[in-house]
Motif scaffolding. Structure first.
Motif, mmCIF file in Angstrom:
data_model
loop_
_atom_site.group_PDB
_atom_site.id
_atom_site.type_symbol
_atom_site.label_atom_id
_atom_site.label_comp_id
_atom_site.label_asym_id
_atom_site.label_seq_id
_atom_site.Cartn_x
_atom_site.Cartn_y
_atom_site.Cartn_z
ATOM 1 N N ASP A 142 36.703 -32.495 -88.621
ATOM 2 C CA ASP A 142 37.105 -32.600 -90.024
ATOM 3 C C ASP A 142 37.213 -31.201 -90.622
ATOM 4 O O ASP A 142 36.326 -30.737 -91.343
ATOM 5 C CB ASP A 142 36.093 -33.456 -90.790
ATOM 6 N N CYS A 143 38.314 -30.526 -90.340
ATOM 7 C CA CYS A 143 38.484 -29.148 -90.802
ATOM 8 C C CYS A 143 38.596 -29.069 -92.320
ATOM 9 O O CYS A 143 38.051 -28.157 -92.949
ATOM 10 C CB CYS A 143 39.731 -28.543 -90.164
ATOM 11 N N ALA A 144 39.305 -30.031 -92.912
ATOM 12 C CA ALA A 144 39.433 -30.031 -94.370
ATOM 13 C C ALA A 144 38.079 -30.205 -95.040
ATOM 14 O O ALA A 144 37.797 -29.582 -96.078
ATOM 15 C CB ALA A 144 40.387 -31.142 -94.810
ATOM 16 N N GLY A 145 37.225 -31.028 -94.447
ATOM 17 C CA GLY A 145 35.886 -31.205 -95.002
ATOM 18 C C GLY A 145 35.090 -29.920 -94.964
ATOM 19 O O GLY A 145 34.340 -29.612 -95.911
ATOM 20 N N MET A 146 35.223 -29.158 -93.891
ATOM 21 C CA MET A 146 34.547 -27.859 -93.811
ATOM 22 C C MET A 146 34.957 -26.965 -94.968
ATOM 23 O O MET A 146 34.117 -26.332 -95.629
ATOM 24 C CB MET A 146 34.889 -27.174 -92.490
ATOM 25 N N LEU A 147 36.257 -26.909 -95.211
ATOM 26 C CA LEU A 147 36.752 -26.021 -96.253
ATOM 27 C C LEU A 147 36.355 -26.506 -97.643
ATOM 28 O O LEU A 147 35.981 -25.707 -98.508
ATOM 29 C CB LEU A 147 38.275 -25.886 -96.136
ATOM 30 N N ARG A 148 36.429 -27.821 -97.871
ATOM 31 C CA ARG A 148 36.028 -28.354 -99.180
ATOM 32 C C ARG A 148 34.594 -27.982 -99.521
ATOM 33 O O ARG A 148 34.286 -27.610 -100.661
ATOM 34 C CB ARG A 148 36.187 -29.875 -99.201
ATOM 35 N N LEU A 149 33.713 -28.094 -98.552
ATOM 36 C CA LEU A 149 32.311 -27.761 -98.801
ATOM 37 C C LEU A 149 32.148 -26.298 -99.202
ATOM 38 O O LEU A 149 31.454 -25.979 -100.176
ATOM 39 C CB LEU A 149 31.482 -28.061 -97.547
ATOM 40 N N GLY A 150 32.769 -25.409 -98.457
ATOM 41 C CA GLY A 150 32.643 -23.996 -98.770
ATOM 42 C C GLY A 150 33.232 -23.646 -100.121
ATOM 43 O O GLY A 150 32.628 -22.890 -100.905
ATOM 44 N N VAL A 167 33.516 -19.894 -95.676
ATOM 45 C CA VAL A 167 34.832 -20.240 -96.215
ATOM 46 C C VAL A 167 35.931 -19.738 -95.282
ATOM 47 O O VAL A 167 36.928 -20.437 -95.038
ATOM 48 C CB VAL A 167 34.992 -19.659 -97.631
ATOM 49 N N ALA A 168 35.747 -18.542 -94.734
ATOM 50 C CA ALA A 168 36.751 -17.980 -93.822
ATOM 51 C C ALA A 168 36.983 -18.887 -92.624
ATOM 52 O O ALA A 168 38.129 -19.149 -92.234
ATOM 53 C CB ALA A 168 36.320 -16.591 -93.353
ATOM 54 N N PHE A 169 35.903 -19.383 -92.042
ATOM 55 C CA PHE A 169 36.068 -20.238 -90.869
ATOM 56 C C PHE A 169 36.711 -21.569 -91.260
ATOM 57 O O PHE A 169 37.516 -22.124 -90.507
ATOM 58 C CB PHE A 169 34.719 -20.464 -90.185
ATOM 59 N N GLY A 170 36.377 -22.087 -92.437
ATOM 60 C CA GLY A 170 37.038 -23.295 -92.908
ATOM 61 C C GLY A 170 38.535 -23.091 -93.068
ATOM 62 O O GLY A 170 39.344 -23.935 -92.642
ATOM 63 N N TYR A 171 38.926 -21.988 -93.682
ATOM 64 C CA TYR A 171 40.354 -21.681 -93.807
ATOM 65 C C TYR A 171 41.005 -21.554 -92.425
ATOM 66 O O TYR A 171 42.102 -22.083 -92.189
ATOM 67 C CB TYR A 171 40.554 -20.374 -94.570
ATOM 68 N N GLU A 172 40.343 -20.864 -91.509
ATOM 69 C CA GLU A 172 40.942 -20.652 -90.190
ATOM 70 C C GLU A 172 41.156 -21.964 -89.459
ATOM 71 O O GLU A 172 42.205 -22.179 -88.842
ATOM 72 C CB GLU A 172 40.054 -19.715 -89.356
ATOM 73 N N GLN A 173 40.174 -22.863 -89.536
ATOM 74 C CA GLN A 173 40.324 -24.134 -88.844
ATOM 75 C C GLN A 173 41.390 -25.008 -89.488
ATOM 76 O O GLN A 173 41.911 -25.919 -88.851
ATOM 77 C CB GLN A 173 38.981 -24.859 -88.802
#
Length: 451
Positions: A142-150, A167-173
């Motif tokens: 769930d890459c979008a979920g990672m980014l939303r959290l950050g 946040v950087a890793f969320g954007y990258e994924q």
């Protein structure tokens, strides 16, 4: 009247219901160490201190779960039971954090993620909760979920370097590479020793084929990789080794494996799969790895009954098969039997991705390349569902391409060309892809590229 005593806080300013000074210190070590990827996080369970404080017990339960083994929930349950027993006397933030860890112990990752997102919205400086939620999202693809959290935490915690790395890793994924690079560089600008941001930037540079730049960057910041947990230090060296492999310097990458990737914590799941992945990639690049599979296989054999994450099981399985161990067949059978009964959040990943991929990986390890091409070909379009990063899952794509090329079938070679040539066009620095493309062209009776 005497002034009221201020309630103690964690390193990010969140009030905590913990009175014992040693417990507060260990919770600080856990919170800061978890975000900074430092080994100090484990002190909470390694120093022999105990405390009935619910937050202390919830953190202890989380540390047990990070073992990523089949018996981890059993080790975590006594801690989370103590946390839940006293949760009513804690703050609302602590209560939700305890509930999220309890959901993890129970195997309900969707519930855990929901609670972590609620926490990020209401208490955005609970960065331990944010990072833990990102970990669960990562494991479910769930890459979008990672980014939303950050991003939910960012307006209130922009002073924390590690959050920018998250946040950087969320954007990258999510393939938003320019924003990923900007966030990673913001993190490093605040704190040069920010290994998660180093890791995110390595992902960006590898994806964009900036191989010489990526290698130079990782070599430059590697001096800061001190005091880290075994996953973070071995994983960042793993990323450095990937640059070397693509640049045609596989012998140097093998030396990185021996010196920095294998041997830090051999019993730990993440160190093991890093070694599996690196040895496999080295072999695919034409490097002889000697008898290194033999030792690694001995550690992988303990995981046949785990079935914690399909991403882990697939790499255990390939390593066992490459080591020639009979446990590979036992693990394959366990995967097939477990898949229909897996937790709901990951059941489709086990059934539709892990099972066909498992058959393909065992077939490749044993030289049955047509069957390997078939099994992996079925799984690859949905491989994101098993979790892991783009760079980590690329291993399965590389094995699939190798199976296509070595199957001796013209149709399979044409499929391989359709995948490899666009990769080659986008990564002109890659000597690995150049050699692979030349091999495919030759098999199809085509002239080599003009380099």
């Amino acid at each position: 009247m005497p002034a009221a005593t201020a309630r103690p806080t964690d390193p990010f300013g969140n009030p905590i219901s913990v009175s014992d000074p040693t417990s507060r210190r260990l919770i600080d070590d856990f919170a800061h160490g978890f975000l900074a990827c430092e080994s100090t996080a484990a002190r909470l369970v390694t120093e022999g201190h105990d405390d009935d404080a619910p937050l202390f017990q919830a953190c202890a339960a989380a540390l047990q779960m990070f073992a990523e083994t089949g018996d981890a929930p059993a080790a975590a349950r006594p801690h989370i039971a103590r946390a839940l027993a006293g949760a009513a006397g804690t703050t609302p933030r602590e209560q939700r954090f305890i509930a999220a860890v309890a959901a993890w112990v129970d195997g309900d990752l969707q519930r855990a993620i929901q609670l972590h997102q609620e926490q990020a919205n209401e208490f955005p400086r609970d960065l331990v909760s944010v990072k833990l939620g990102q970990y669960h999202c990562f494991n479910l693809g769930d890459c979008a979920g990672m980014l939303r959290l950050g991003l939910a935490a960012l307006p209130d915690a922009a002073d924390v370097p590690q959050l920018h790395g998250m946040v950087a890793f969320g954007y990258e994924q999510c393939h938003r590479l320019r924003e990923a690079e900007a966030a990673a560089r913001r993190a490093i600008g605040l704190l040069r020793k920010e290994p998660w941001a180093h890791h995110a930037l390595a992902h960006v540079m590898l994806t964009e084929g900036r191989l010489h730049e990526g290698l130079a960057f990782m070599e430059d910041v590697s001096e800061t990789w001190t005091g880290l947990n075994s996953f973070m230090v071995t994983h960042n060296w793993w990323h450095l080794a990937l640059f070397l492999i693509d640049l045609g310097r596989a012998d140097e990458a093998l030396a990185v494996h021996d010196t920095h990737c294998w041997g830090v914590a051999k019993a730990y799941s993440q160190d093991q799969i890093g070694a599996v992945s690196l040895l496999a990639r080295l072999e695919l690049a034409g490097q002889d790895v000697g008898d290194r599979w033999t030792e690694l296989g001995g550690y992988l054999a303990q995981h046949t009954q785990d079935q914690v994450l399909p991403f882990l099981d697939l790499q255990y399985l390939y390593g066992l098969a490459r080591a020639g161990r009979p446990e590979a067949d036992a693990l394959l059978a366990r995967i097939e039997a477990f898949a229909p009964h897996a937790p709901e959040a990951s059941r489709h990943a086990w059934q539709k991705v892990c099972v066909p991929a498992a058959h393909g990986l065992v077939a490749h390890a044993r030289g049955d390349f047509p069957r390997a091409a078939e099994g992996l070909g079925l799984a690859l379009p949905r491989m994101i569902e098993i979790g892991g990063s783009h760079a980590q899952r690329d291993l399965f794509g590389q094995i699939h391409i190798d199976a296509l090329v070595r199957s001796g079938d013209g149709r399979h070679l044409a499929q391989a060309l359709d995948v490899v040539q666009p990769q080659r066009n986008g990564q002109p620095e890659s000597r690995r892809l150049a050699r692979l493309a030349d091999r495919i062209h030759a098999g199809l009776g085509l002239p080599p590229e003009v380099h």
